[in-house]
Enzyme design. Structure first.
Site, PDB file in Angstrom:
ATOM      1  N   VAL A  73      38.971  74.024  60.724  1.00 39.71           N
ATOM      2  CA  VAL A  73      38.285  74.329  61.975  1.00 39.71           C
ATOM      3  C   VAL A  73      37.322  73.173  62.207  1.00 39.71           C
ATOM      4  O   VAL A  73      36.293  73.056  61.548  1.00 39.71           O
ATOM      5  CB  VAL A  73      37.548  75.687  61.901  1.00 39.71           C
ATOM      6  N   VAL A  74      37.705  72.280  63.119  1.00 38.74           N
ATOM      7  CA  VAL A  74      36.980  71.030  63.335  1.00 38.74           C
ATOM      8  C   VAL A  74      36.773  70.816  64.825  1.00 38.74           C
ATOM      9  O   VAL A  74      37.712  70.950  65.608  1.00 38.74           O
ATOM     10  CB  VAL A  74      37.763  69.831  62.754  1.00 38.74           C
ATOM     11  N   VAL A  75      35.542  70.473  65.192  1.00 29.08           N
ATOM     12  CA  VAL A  75      35.213  70.154  66.575  1.00 29.08           C
ATOM     13  C   VAL A  75      34.693  68.720  66.623  1.00 29.08           C
ATOM     14  O   VAL A  75      33.894  68.315  65.770  1.00 29.08           O
ATOM     15  CB  VAL A  75      34.159  71.133  67.141  1.00 29.08           C
ATOM     16  N   GLY A  83      29.686  76.070  71.108  1.00 29.89           N
ATOM     17  CA  GLY A  83      30.454  77.300  70.956  1.00 29.89           C
ATOM     18  C   GLY A  83      31.947  77.104  70.833  1.00 29.89           C
ATOM     19  O   GLY A  83      32.701  78.081  70.772  1.00 29.89           O
ATOM     20  N   TYR A 114      30.905  80.979  59.298  1.00 26.02           N
ATOM     21  CA  TYR A 114      32.049  81.839  59.015  1.00 26.02           C
ATOM     22  C   TYR A 114      31.618  83.284  58.761  1.00 26.02           C
ATOM     23  O   TYR A 114      32.340  84.216  59.120  1.00 26.02           O
ATOM     24  CB  TYR A 114      32.864  81.271  57.849  1.00 26.02           C
TER      25      TYR A 114
END
Length: 140
Positions: A73-75, A83, A114
């Site tokens: 899970v990478v932004v 968000g 998480y």
């Protein structure tokens, strides 16, 4: 929160943008070839698009009944704290909603994120790392 679109299908023409997401957070071992392999082999994908650009990703492996594991899970660094990771997590969890056990390994410092999405520490979780620095960071 920003208004993002979530795609659940990986396409080869997304590779350069996904690579840019990984590199923006310092994950330099994710080459085009590696990204192609890991996304093709993933059962569930969540690709976040903002203003026509891929800005975040997440993926999972699952047997479809009992177990699933969420990965990456990478932004993109320029789009964090908006968000977007929560959109990705909600999408992954929705796609995995019938799975009995969902696991993940958090990067150091992101455990609270998480927990906010309903995950808890494992009593019996175990792992093996070939990379000594990762073993030192994550294994007890």
């Amino acid at each position: 929160m920003v208004n993002v679109t979530i795609l659940n299908q990986f396409e080869e023409d997304q590779l350069d943008e996904i690579k840019d997401v990984y590199e923006s957070v310092g994950w330099m071992k994710h080459s085009i070839e590696v990204i192609s392999i890991i996304f093709q082999r993933s059962d569930v994908v969540s690709i976040s698009v903002y203003d026509g650009r891929i800005v975040g990703v997440g993926r999972a492996l699952t047997d479809g009944v009992f177990n699933a594991t969420i990965y990456d899970v990478v932004v993109h660094r320029d789009y964090q704290r908006r968000g977007i990771a929560s959109y990705i997590m909600r999408d992954l969890l929705e796609q995995l909603k019938g799975i009995s056990c969902i696991q993940l390994i958090s990067t150091t410092g992101n455990e609270a994120f998480y927990r906010k999405h309903g995950l808890k520490n494992l009593k019996t979780g175990m792992a093996r790392y070939l990379n000594p620095s990762l073993a030192e960071e994550y294994l007890v």
